[in-house]
Design a protein around this motif. Structure first.
Motif, PDB file in Angstrom:
ATOM      1  N   SER A  65       0.809  -1.215   0.000  1.00 43.11           N
ATOM      2  CA  SER A  65       0.000   0.000   0.000  1.00 43.11           C
ATOM      3  C   SER A  65       0.841   1.265   0.000  1.00 43.11           C
ATOM      4  O   SER A  65       0.320   2.351  -0.241  1.00 43.11           O
ATOM      5  N   ARG A  85      -7.299   2.116  -5.697  1.00 36.79           N
ATOM      6  CA  ARG A  85      -6.565   3.390  -5.867  1.00 36.79           C
ATOM      7  C   ARG A  85      -7.521   4.586  -5.915  1.00 36.79           C
ATOM      8  O   ARG A  85      -7.093   5.691  -6.222  1.00 36.79           O
ATOM      9  N   ASN A 107       2.548   5.921  -8.243  1.00 34.63           N
ATOM     10  CA  ASN A 107       1.110   5.822  -8.573  1.00 34.63           C
ATOM     11  C   ASN A 107       0.640   4.370  -8.716  1.00 34.63           C
ATOM     12  O   ASN A 107      -0.492   4.110  -9.086  1.00 34.63           O
ATOM     13  N   LYS A 108       1.530   3.427  -8.422  1.00 34.37           N
ATOM     14  CA  LYS A 108       1.150   2.015  -8.600  1.00 34.37           C
ATOM     15  C   LYS A 108       0.748   1.321  -7.288  1.00 34.37           C
ATOM     16  O   LYS A 108       0.253   0.201  -7.293  1.00 34.37           O
ATOM     17  N   TYR A 109       0.999   1.956  -6.166  1.00 31.57           N
ATOM     18  CA  TYR A 109       0.686   1.303  -4.893  1.00 31.57           C
ATOM     19  C   TYR A 109      -0.828   1.165  -4.721  1.00 31.57           C
ATOM     20  O   TYR A 109      -1.599   1.936  -5.299  1.00 31.57           O
ATOM     21  N   LEU A 110      -1.211   0.164  -3.931  1.00 36.03           N
ATOM     22  CA  LEU A 110      -2.647  -0.101  -3.802  1.00 36.03           C
ATOM     23  C   LEU A 110      -3.246   0.763  -2.683  1.00 36.03           C
ATOM     24  O   LEU A 110      -3.583   0.294  -1.601  1.00 36.03           O
ATOM     25  N   SER A 111      -3.347   2.025  -2.982  1.00 30.21           N
ATOM     26  CA  SER A 111      -3.930   3.008  -2.058  1.00 30.21           C
ATOM     27  C   SER A 111      -4.471   4.173  -2.871  1.00 30.21           C
ATOM     28  O   SER A 111      -3.969   4.437  -3.963  1.00 30.21           O
ATOM     29  N   PRO A 112      -5.449   4.893  -2.317  1.00 30.57           N
ATOM     30  CA  PRO A 112      -5.981   6.063  -3.037  1.00 30.57           C
ATOM     31  C   PRO A 112      -5.051   7.263  -2.864  1.00 30.57           C
ATOM     32  O   PRO A 112      -5.173   8.006  -1.900  1.00 30.57           O
TER      33      PRO A 112
END
Ligand code: SF4
Length: 512
Positions: free
Chosen positions: A16, A79, A249-254
């Motif tokens: 994340s 995201r 911008n690839k992490y699993l978070s907004p």
């Protein structure tokens, strides 16, 4: 010519947010003019496995078919902040993604999730198994990812490759990657660091235990040691972590979660059985003025949606400084139960500074147990704090620990009663069963035997002095505690796998 180094964050850890450890090492190397690259092999490996499984699985069951079909949509959902306003949509996305990972690793005899890695044949706490993982990198489920990735990375002909290992779930994959590097290139020196390595060395592991695979095992804060290994004389280490080399911008978070460490170790350092105390880790805080300044710089550079303060316990002085000089974006972190937090004005100033959530380790609802654990907290203050934080609009993620040596069933019932009475003030909950750190002073007075039967095991199994054995604790936790009608909703809204890393996104903004 100065040496070149590649720093790797290996699978598996929660994906994340970018890894703070190698971001800090990278900034120190940049400051001293050392050429370096960073690879978040955890994020890359997980995304690779998800895509690969989707591409090749043509004869799947219904759940897998649905998870494959919706993969891109589910990744995009995690995201997107809107998803966090809809618990069931969020849960479906997480469970589907997790299911695909599980499917991806099944034929490798590995139970893989978004937060863990469990090999059915190899243990991460047996040095002989780690060496086996290095001897057969092809047997690792991430092999299809890292064989190409490492070959490309090695084309730049680095002199050193550093792995940062903080969790047991990273150990077997780290050694598989090291084994692969050794198969194709003998030239590179391998450096192994991170908090897990520190714990192993403190536990008594020899620094040459992985001779032939690992050239340097680094204990504690890695920057100084790394500069020594790289032969940098009088190096400096004053810059904030550098997140430039990561795919933010690839992490699993907004939006980006920005991890930031303001201190190593814990300022309290007194709780019985805590690994911080057992390992004798020193408390090394940064100046609070430096912390607030660095956070504002990082905020401007990276534009995060959330700041994650990584400290074991944010000190009262840092809380005060954050209230005075807000970092500019919402933030959260762990802190201790201290009377400052029972002061409504202080909590409102924290809220105004962006404090979205505090993590609090209350551990027990029985004062006798807390006193024997040397927590240095009292339940009436904890109760007042929970109510004040609720009033101030700061969410609370509470941690409780069952099965500690001074606890019996009656104490555990008091803990359950405390949680139930405060259920309206507790937003999220972590309920864990106590593990006895091998090195704790207190462990010497208990009858113990090895927990995972490994030479690198961090914990020991023990004969509970009051007869409140692990199986009975687990039974109570699952069948009684977690079934309490006031507690069930708190457990339900606690995010699975990503837990506290995603929890602040579920907190609706309340006006102050
Ligand atoms: S406050 Fe937390 S980190 Fe500090 S000694 Fe106690 S349990 Fe350990």
């Amino acid at each position: 010519m100065s040496p070149k180094i590649i720093l790797i964050h290996p699978p598996v850890a929660k994906c994340s947010e970018p890894p703070a450890g190698i971001a800090k090492l990278s900034s120190c190397l940049n400051e001293n003019g050392i050429s370096n690259d960073v690879i978040d092999a955890n994020l890359e490996g997980i995304l690779f496995l998800l895509k690969h499984t989707s591409d090749k699985n043509t004869t799947a069951d219904r759940w897998t078919t649905r998870a494959i079909k919706n993969l891109e949509r589910n990744l995009a959902a995690l995201r997107n902040i809107d998803t966090y306003q809809n618990q069931s949509r969020y849960q479906r996305a997480v469970m589907d993604i997790n299911h695909l990972l599980n499917v991806a690793a099944k034929s490798w005899h590995v139970d893989l999730s978004l937060a863990d890695y469990h090999d059915q044949n190899l243990s991460p706490v047996k040095s002989s198994d780690l060496i086996s993982a290095a001897e057969k990198p092809q047997a690792n489920p991430f092999y299809p990812y890292f064989q190409n990735r490492l070959m490309v990375a090695l084309e730049s002909n680095p002199d050193f490759i550093g792995f940062s290992m903080n969790y047991l779930s990273q150990a077997l994959c780290t050694f598989a990657m090291i084994g692969f590097i050794k198969q194709i290139q003998q030239r590179q020196k391998i450096i192994l660091g991170g908090s897990l390595i520190t714990s192993w060395i403190k536990l008594g592991a020899r620094k040459n235990i992985f001779r032939g695979l690992v050239d340097y095992m680094v204990e504690g804060a890695g920057e100084k040691k790394l500069l020594e290994i790289l032969n940098v004389k009088n190096g400096s280490n004053n810059s904030p972590p550098d997140y430039d080399g990561f795919p933010l911008n690839k992490y699993l978070s907004p939006g980006l979660i920005l991890p930031y460490s303001a201190a190593r170790g814990c300022y309290w350092h007194k709780c019985a059985f805590c690994p911080e105390k057992a390992e004798g880790n020193a408390y090394l805080p940064l100046e609070v003025s430096k912390v607030t300044e660095e956070l504002q710089i990082l905020n401007r550079q990276t534009n995060p949606s959330l700041i994650h303060i990584l400290d074991s316990s944010i000190s009262p002085s840092l809380l005060g400084a954050l209230a005075q000089s807000p970092p500019g974006e919402p933030w959260y972190g762990f802190t201790r139960i201290t009377k400052h937090l029972a002061d409504e004005d202080f909590c409102l100033s924290l809220k105004r500074s962006g404090c979205a959530m505090l993590k609090l380790g209350i551990e027990s609802g029985d004062q006798r147990v807390l006193d024997q654990l040397n927590k240095g907290i009292d339940l009436s203050t904890a109760s007042a704090i929970l109510k004040t934080l609720k009033k101030s609009g700061i969410a609370v993620y509470c941690y409780f620990l069952l099965g500690t040596p001074p606890e019996n069933e009656e104490s555990a019932l008091k803990t359950m009663d405390f949680v139930a009475r405060h259920h309206e003030c507790i937003d999220f909950l972590n309920l864990a069963i106590f593990n006895l750190p091998s090195r704790s002073v207190e462990a010497r007075s208990l009858s113990t035997h090895d927990f995972y039967e490994g030479d690198l095991s961090l914990y020991k199994n023990f004969q509970h002095p009051l007869g409140w054995q692990r199986s009975a604790v687990r039974n109570f936790l699952e069948k009684t505690f977690k079934k309490h009608p006031a507690i069930v909703p708190v457990i339900r809204r606690t995010p699975e796998f990503f837990t506290s890393n995603h929890a602040p996104f579920f907190v609706r903004e309340t006006p102050i």
